[in-house]
Design a protein around this motif. Structure first.
Motif, PDB file in Angstrom:
ATOM      1  N   THR A   9      31.843  31.411  39.423  1.00 40.39           N
ATOM      2  CA  THR A   9      33.042  31.928  39.148  1.00 40.39           C
ATOM      3  C   THR A   9      33.050  32.946  37.890  1.00 40.39           C
ATOM      4  O   THR A   9      33.766  33.825  38.051  1.00 40.39           O
TER       5      THR A   9
ATOM      6  N   CYS B   4      36.428  34.616  41.850  1.00 45.49           N
ATOM      7  CA  CYS B   4      37.269  34.687  40.678  1.00 45.49           C
ATOM      8  C   CYS B   4      38.505  34.950  41.170  1.00 45.49           C
ATOM      9  O   CYS B   4      39.342  34.933  40.372  1.00 45.49           O
TER      10      CYS B   4
ATOM     11  N   ARG C 176      37.159  35.937  34.480  1.00 42.64           N
ATOM     12  CA  ARG C 176      36.870  36.494  35.829  1.00 42.64           C
ATOM     13  C   ARG C 176      36.174  37.560  35.947  1.00 42.64           C
ATOM     14  O   ARG C 176      36.604  38.767  36.359  1.00 42.64           O
TER      15      ARG C 176
ATOM     16  N   CYS D 111      40.873  41.991  36.599  1.00 41.94           N
ATOM     17  CA  CYS D 111      40.129  41.191  35.922  1.00 41.94           C
ATOM     18  C   CYS D 111      38.757  41.836  35.615  1.00 41.94           C
ATOM     19  O   CYS D 111      38.909  43.023  35.900  1.00 41.94           O
TER      20      CYS D 111
END
Length: 477
Positions: free
Chosen positions: A155, A171, A202, A384
């Motif tokens: 992740t 993520c 992320r 992210c």
């Protein structure tokens, strides 16, 4: 427990007395292991057989409070510190020599809220742990494709699997994370709480703290899916890759695929003896939907030329997730991987891939080309930290071999291939598919581009002394 000689995070020798270690052990619900502990030898092992390190202490954490205790101890005594979730880091970042490992592998509980379609996953859980729990409720979380991969590392590095084009990266489906930061505080990061930390978690790896629990968005998916796995003669590699490029551009989002260029291993029980040692190019992938629609939509991958062998079939999602498990045994092979995101798969790039595929030093190795579009590409690149979202293809070069004497050749092969593809350095790499030597500051700056300054500022806020440095490291700004 005897006094122990340890390594600081700056490389200095430190001696920790017996009573201090006893005090630490007494504050842990889990176990504190050292080199004379009965469980130590097993606990120090990691998935990659190329990595052979001996931490002085291993804190096998039972819960979040144990993680806090261990982080505070490591910070107070300036210890070299590694964080182990699933222990699947190909670069070996989940262990160290002479330092301390915080081991979350006992924290592997997964809970599923079926009505809300939300899944809570502890930081030591693997894909197998999560997949089994979610499928029992008729749900899935987009994840990777090898069962013993750790959810944490997957992740934090992004998360690319068979559901990416339909529902995005792992993520992208993270709703929140419980994080123990370098100062020993436990905070929750989400879109509304510590949003800067949530943004960084992320896609920028384990730089910012120890994630003890992930909360994911889940999706309904029936157990039965269509899975394509068709092997073509390696002599036609360029033609297959060109066909794959064109097919991927118009495939529906329900389809996520890859091509793999390699050699059929001698002695393989899955292939007829006459195919052993033959170069191949495989097209493999899954349709996230009905079996009938999947078979129809993926039929062109099987029909465009006569294959060597075709293993395509209706199967379960869990079996599809386990398709490659036997190719990546824990501790038995040495692994050295490199990766590169490409905006497009040009004919020149294909020629380079074909050339290097003919020179792979181990029959267990391969070159994987993954098309990424759909939900991955539709997400805002600034949403992210993940780098590589706008690239259409990920090139994953994996050296997998058995013997120490073959180390040099197998490490050189992926490095040379990626160097030839880069043509002066364009393109980001994927953290989860990259071995050692990716943590130089210049490499990380190039990888994250304009995001790097923001990542340095977030690192400075949550880990100003760089306690969490055994990773593809971002130094505090």
């Amino acid at each position: 427990m005897p006094a122990l000689h340890m390594m600081s995070h700056t490389g200095q020798a430190i001696t920790l007395p017996h009573d201090l270690l006893q005090k630490l052990a007494s504050h842990l619900r889990g176990a504190l292991l050292h080199q004379e502990s009965e469980e130590y030898e097993h606990a120090r092992q990691v998935w990659n057989g190329l990595i052979n390190k001996h931490p002085t202490l291993i804190a096998c954490c039972h819960d979040q409070n144990d993680v806090i205790t261990a982080v505070n101890f490591a910070r107070t005594h300036n210890l070299l510190l590694a964080i182990r979730g699933g222990g699947h880091s190909v670069a070996g970042h989940s262990t160290c020599d002479g330092g301390m490992v915080i081991d979350l592998s006992r924290m592997n509980h997964v809970s599923v809220d079926q009505a809300a379609r939300v899944v809570h996953v502890e930081g030591g859980a693997t894909l197998a742990d999560m997949d089994q729990a979610t499928q029992a409720a008729g749900l899935v979380v987009p994840a990777g494709a090898v069962s013993d991969t750790g959810i944490a590392g997957l992740t934090l590095g992004g998360g690319i699997g068979w559901l990416r084009n339909l529902w995005g990266l792992t993520c992208d489906n993270l709703l929140s994370a419980d994080v123990v930061t370098a100062d020993g505080q436990c905070i929750t990061a989400s879109h509304t709480e510590h949003p800067d930390l949530f943004w960084a978690l992320r896609g920028a790896g384990g730089n910012f703290g120890v994630v003890t629990r992930f909360t994911f968005r889940a999706y309904p998916l029936k157990p039965d899916v269509w899975f394509t796995a068709v092997y073509h003669d390696g002599r036609h590699m360029k033609e297959v890759l060109q066909f794959y490029r064109e097919y991927s551009a118009t495939a529906p989002d329900e389809i996520s695929t890859a091509t793999v260029c390699g050699q059929i291993p001698p002695g393989s029980k899955d292939f007829p003896p006459e195919l052993h040692g033959r170069p191949y190019v495989m097209i493999v992938g899954m349709y996230a939907g009905s079996v009938e629609k999947g078979q129809q939509a993926m039929q062109p991958l099987r029909d465009f030329r006569q294959p060597l062998i075709d293993f395509s079939k209706a199967t379960t999602y869990l079996e599809a997730q386990q398709y490659f498990d036997e190719d990546y045994p824990a501790g038995e092979l040495r692994y050295y991987w490199k990766s590169l995101f490409l905006a497009e798969l040009t004919d020149d790039a294909i020629d380079t891939l074909v050339d290097h595929a003919s020179r792979q030093p181990s029959p267990l190795s391969g070159i994987e080309i993954l098309y990424s579009g759909g939900a991955v590409a539709r997400q805002d690149d600034d949403a992210c930290a993940f780098a590589g979202r706008k690239a259409s293809f990920l090139i994953f070069v994996e050296s997998n071999w058995k013997e120490t004497r073959d180390n040099d050749a197998n490490i050189a092969w992926p490095c040379n291939l990626i160097s030839d593809l880069q043509k002066g350095g364009e393109g980001s790499f994927y953290l989860n598919f990259s071995s050692a030597f990716e943590e130089q500051e210049s490499t990380m700056r190039h990888n994250y581009g304009k995001k790097y300054q923001k990542l340095m500022a977030i690192k400075k806020r949550y880990d100003p002394t760089n306690l969490f440095r055994l990773n593809q490291n971002i130094k505090p700004g």
